[in-house]
Design a protein around this motif. Structure first.
Motif, PDB file in Angstrom:
ATOM      1  N   PRO A 255       0.836  -1.218   0.000  1.00  0.00           N
ATOM      2  CA  PRO A 255       0.000   0.000   0.000  1.00  0.00           C
ATOM      3  C   PRO A 255       0.860   1.254   0.000  1.00  0.00           C
ATOM      4  N   PRO A 256       0.415   2.320  -0.657  1.00  0.00           N
ATOM      5  CA  PRO A 256       1.180   3.577  -0.683  1.00  0.00           C
ATOM      6  C   PRO A 256       1.505   4.108   0.703  1.00  0.00           C
ATOM      7  N   SER A 257       0.665   3.804   1.686  1.00  0.00           N
ATOM      8  CA  SER A 257       0.901   4.300   3.042  1.00  0.00           C
ATOM      9  C   SER A 257       2.164   3.709   3.657  1.00  0.00           C
ATOM     10  N   ARG A 258       2.683   2.627   3.080  1.00  0.00           N
ATOM     11  CA  ARG A 258       3.901   1.996   3.610  1.00  0.00           C
ATOM     12  C   ARG A 258       5.095   2.232   2.693  1.00  0.00           C
ATOM     13  N   MET A 259       4.996   3.260   1.846  1.00  0.00           N
ATOM     14  CA  MET A 259       6.084   3.556   0.923  1.00  0.00           C
ATOM     15  C   MET A 259       6.583   4.979   1.114  1.00  0.00           C
ATOM     16  N   HIS A 260       7.894   5.131   1.049  1.00  0.00           N
ATOM     17  CA  HIS A 260       8.525   6.436   0.910  1.00  0.00           C
ATOM     18  C   HIS A 260       9.186   6.445  -0.461  1.00  0.00           C
ATOM     19  N   GLU A 261       8.640   7.235  -1.368  1.00  0.00           N
ATOM     20  CA  GLU A 261       9.098   7.270  -2.761  1.00  0.00           C
ATOM     21  C   GLU A 261       9.854   8.583  -2.966  1.00  0.00           C
ATOM     22  N   LEU A 262      11.176   8.495  -3.153  1.00  0.00           N
ATOM     23  CA  LEU A 262      12.006   9.683  -3.060  1.00  0.00           C
ATOM     24  C   LEU A 262      12.728  10.017  -4.355  1.00  0.00           C
ATOM     25  N   ASP A 263      12.840  11.315  -4.609  1.00  0.00           N
ATOM     26  CA  ASP A 263      13.714  11.834  -5.645  1.00  0.00           C
ATOM     27  C   ASP A 263      15.112  11.953  -5.043  1.00  0.00           C
ATOM     28  N   TRP A 264      16.122  12.181  -5.892  1.00  0.00           N
ATOM     29  CA  TRP A 264      17.469  12.381  -5.389  1.00  0.00           C
ATOM     30  C   TRP A 264      17.501  13.541  -4.390  1.00  0.00           C
ATOM     31  N   ASN A 265      18.242  13.308  -3.320  1.00  0.00           N
ATOM     32  CA  ASN A 265      18.480  14.294  -2.259  1.00  0.00           C
ATOM     33  C   ASN A 265      17.258  14.540  -1.387  1.00  0.00           C
ATOM     34  N   GLU A 266      16.255  13.689  -1.500  1.00  0.00           N
ATOM     35  CA  GLU A 266      15.139  13.719  -0.561  1.00  0.00           C
ATOM     36  C   GLU A 266      15.388  12.673   0.531  1.00  0.00           C
ATOM     37  N   THR A 267      14.860  12.953   1.722  1.00  0.00           N
ATOM     38  CA  THR A 267      15.117  12.109   2.887  1.00  0.00           C
ATOM     39  C   THR A 267      13.810  11.681   3.549  1.00  0.00           C
ATOM     40  N   ALA A 268      13.773  10.429   3.954  1.00  0.00           N
ATOM     41  CA  ALA A 268      12.673   9.919   4.769  1.00  0.00           C
ATOM     42  C   ALA A 268      13.260   9.439   6.090  1.00  0.00           C
ATOM     43  N   THR A 269      12.491   9.571   7.156  1.00  0.00           N
ATOM     44  CA  THR A 269      12.916   9.081   8.466  1.00  0.00           C
ATOM     45  C   THR A 269      12.000   7.943   8.889  1.00  0.00           C
ATOM     46  N   VAL A 270      12.607   6.787   9.181  1.00  0.00           N
ATOM     47  CA  VAL A 270      11.866   5.605   9.592  1.00  0.00           C
ATOM     48  C   VAL A 270      12.484   5.099  10.889  1.00  0.00           C
ATOM     49  N   ALA A 271      11.684   5.069  11.934  1.00  0.00           N
ATOM     50  CA  ALA A 271      12.128   4.537  13.229  1.00  0.00           C
ATOM     51  C   ALA A 271      13.437   5.177  13.693  1.00  0.00           C
ATOM     52  N   GLY A 272      13.574   6.480  13.473  1.00  0.00           N
ATOM     53  CA  GLY A 272      14.737   7.207  13.931  1.00  0.00           C
ATOM     54  C   GLY A 272      15.954   7.116  13.028  1.00  0.00           C
ATOM     55  N   ILE A 273      15.812   6.472  11.878  1.00  0.00           N
ATOM     56  CA  ILE A 273      16.898   6.341  10.914  1.00  0.00           C
ATOM     57  C   ILE A 273      16.574   7.190   9.687  1.00  0.00           C
ATOM     58  N   SER A 274      17.520   8.025   9.241  1.00  0.00           N
ATOM     59  CA  SER A 274      17.321   8.854   8.049  1.00  0.00           C
ATOM     60  C   SER A 274      17.833   8.116   6.822  1.00  0.00           C
ATOM     61  N   LEU A 275      16.995   8.076   5.788  1.00  0.00           N
ATOM     62  CA  LEU A 275      17.347   7.426   4.530  1.00  0.00           C
ATOM     63  C   LEU A 275      17.261   8.452   3.414  1.00  0.00           C
ATOM     64  N   THR A 276      18.387   8.734   2.772  1.00  0.00           N
ATOM     65  CA  THR A 276      18.433   9.735   1.716  1.00  0.00           C
ATOM     66  C   THR A 276      18.747   9.072   0.387  1.00  0.00           C
ATOM     67  N   ALA A 277      17.889   9.289  -0.611  1.00  0.00           N
ATOM     68  CA  ALA A 277      18.163   8.822  -1.968  1.00  0.00           C
ATOM     69  C   ALA A 277      19.196   9.760  -2.586  1.00  0.00           C
ATOM     70  N   THR A 278      20.351   9.228  -2.913  1.00  0.00           N
ATOM     71  CA  THR A 278      21.428  10.035  -3.464  1.00  0.00           C
ATOM     72  C   THR A 278      21.661   9.651  -4.929  1.00  0.00           C
ATOM     73  N   PRO A 279      22.286  10.531  -5.723  1.00  0.00           N
ATOM     74  CA  PRO A 279      22.439  10.249  -7.151  1.00  0.00           C
ATOM     75  C   PRO A 279      23.274   8.998  -7.443  1.00  0.00           C
ATOM     76  N   ALA A 280      23.024   8.425  -8.597  1.00  0.00           N
ATOM     77  CA  ALA A 280      23.796   7.303  -9.132  1.00  0.00           C
ATOM     78  C   ALA A 280      23.807   7.448 -10.647  1.00  0.00           C
ATOM     79  N   ARG A 281      24.714   6.747 -11.300  1.00  0.00           N
ATOM     80  CA  ARG A 281      24.868   6.832 -12.761  1.00  0.00           C
ATOM     81  C   ARG A 281      24.494   5.484 -13.374  1.00  0.00           C
ATOM     82  N   HIS A 282      23.224   5.331 -13.691  1.00  0.00           N
ATOM     83  CA  HIS A 282      22.749   4.017 -14.159  1.00  0.00           C
ATOM     84  C   HIS A 282      21.549   4.218 -15.078  1.00  0.00           C
ATOM     85  N   PHE A 283      20.581   3.328 -15.036  1.00  0.00           N
ATOM     86  CA  PHE A 283      19.357   3.454 -15.819  1.00  0.00           C
ATOM     87  C   PHE A 283      18.328   2.527 -15.208  1.00  0.00           C
TER      88      PHE A 283
END
Length: 399
Positions: free
Chosen positions: A196-224
């Motif tokens: 369900p969408p309520s259990r998803m954090h969908e992030l663009d580069w340099n956006e951050t989500a915090t889950v249970a006190g842990i910060s998760l940041t989507a950072t750039p990569a060179r792929h496809f």
């Protein structure tokens, strides 16, 4: 009737033939958000540095190399890959130092960080393919079942390729109540598979989500990205910087080398441990995967240009995805670490270790490997012919 009228039923049939493994294309509000991303230009997601995403060179020449009988033999182990036997028991007690990593094979890593459990790119399926009867098959079993793994606070996905996003694995995890952190657009696949969408954090580069006190940041990569023949480049790919109250870790996902590692390190590092892609590289796709030497360079960039923390090599040993010999990524990374003075962990699949503790250092792959050439090595000593030749080929297990 126009040509388009004839094509419409054909396209509809093709769409109906897509199995669930192909996932779903972003649409509606999700697609609108994608269009607003600064990294979505001219209708597709763009790399931070230009990259060729299709194999370069001659397809015929590549096929000759890839399907050559002797070369194929070098791309698989000669015996049973030594999977760690006591993973479940070892994970029963919490890490003494607050940070423990368990490589499950390929890019799948369980990270226990500051009292939380994060599962990166979990692939428990037998093949990384949309079909159960074709595609690269697992070269060793998973160290333990998903059910035995126990509760996971967050599942982190780097991108939507089959060797990183696996339908049966996601289906199993969807029923556990865990949270998912994914790059922008990848949520469409998960939603089709029951998350369900309520259990998803969908992030663009340099956006951050915090889950249970842990910060998760989507950072750039060179792929496809993409899971079908018609790749619309509408799902993002990412590396991940993860920060807890006491520790910092980084997972590269799949990426070619690019200068942005220095920026990621400056913003989110230095890291206690990095999980870096060092396998499935080729001269035919140099922009989207890293060699072990490039992986070491990326790690050092992330650490401010100096040896620091521990590098865990990932994306090798489990699936046959490139022309290089099966054991070459491990052997090359070992050399690169020694040359740089950088600590590198070489666990067997399923072998937990704490970056602040004793690191697994045995070259376990040598016991089940073909002879390994070392073309990356610099000549040693005075440069005598005998000494140079000696460095070009070692029998597995000889050093």
């Amino acid at each position: 009737m126009t040509g388009a009228d004839y094509l419409l039923p054909f396209r509809t049939k093709l769409r109906s033939m897509r199995t669930e493994s192909f996932g779903a294309d972003p649409a509606g509000a999700r697609m609108e958000r994608i269009r607003r991303s600064p990294h979505f230009v001219d209708g597709v997601f763009q790399n931070p540095v230009g990259a060729r995403t299709r194999p370069s060179g001659s397809t015929v020449e590549f096929a000759k190399i890839y399907f050559h009988k002797e070369q194929r033999a070098r791309r698989t182990p000669t015996g049973t890959v030594p999977v760690h036997a006591t993973t479940l028991a070892d994970l029963a007690a919490p890490p003494a130092t607050g940070l423990r990593l368990t490589w499950m094979g390929h890019s799948s890593v369980l990270a226990e960080i500051d009292g939380r459990r994060i599962l990166f790119d979990p692939v428990w399926g037998e093949r990384c393919s949309p079909f159960p009867f074709a595609g690269p098959k697992r070269l060793h079993p998973t160290p333990l079942s998903l059910a035995a793994l126990g509760p996971v606070d967050v599942v982190v996905i780097s991108h939507d390729h089959y060797d990183h996003l696996d339908l049966p694995t996601i289906r199993a995890l969807a029923g556990t109540g865990t949270v998912f952190a994914v790059p922008l657009g990848v949520g469409a696949h998960l939603e089709r598979w029951g998350v369900p969408p309520s259990r998803m954090h969908e992030l663009d580069w340099n956006e951050t989500a915090t889950v249970a006190g842990i910060s998760l940041t989507a950072t750039p990569a060179r792929h496809f990205c993409g899971r079908g023949l018609r790749n619309q480049q509408h799902t993002l790919w990412a590396s991940w910087a993860v920060t807890g109250p006491e520790h910092r870790i980084y997972h590269s996902g799949d990426t070619g080398y690019f200068p942005g590692f220095r920026d990621i390190g400056a913003e989110h590092g230095p890291f206690d441990a990095t999980m870096i892609q060092i396998g499935a590289y080729s001269e035919y796709w140099p922009d989207i995967h890293m060699t072990p030497a490039e992986g070491m360079r990326a790690h050092l960039d992330l650490q401010g240009g100096r040896p620091h923390g521990v590098l865990l090599p990932i994306h090798w040993g489990t699936f046959n995805l490139a022309p290089h010999p099966w054991a070459e990524p491990g052997e090359w990374t070992k050399d690169a670490g020694e040359e740089a003075g950088q600590a590198v962990a070489f666990p067997r699949p399923g072998e937990p270790f704490e970056p602040a503790g004793k690191l697994p250092a045995e070259a376990w792959w040598r016991a089940v490997s073909q002879p390994i050439a070392h073309p990356w090595r610099r000549p040693r000593g005075a440069g005598s012919v005998a000494e140079t030749s000696r460095g070009d080929m070692d029998l597995a297990g000889e050093r």
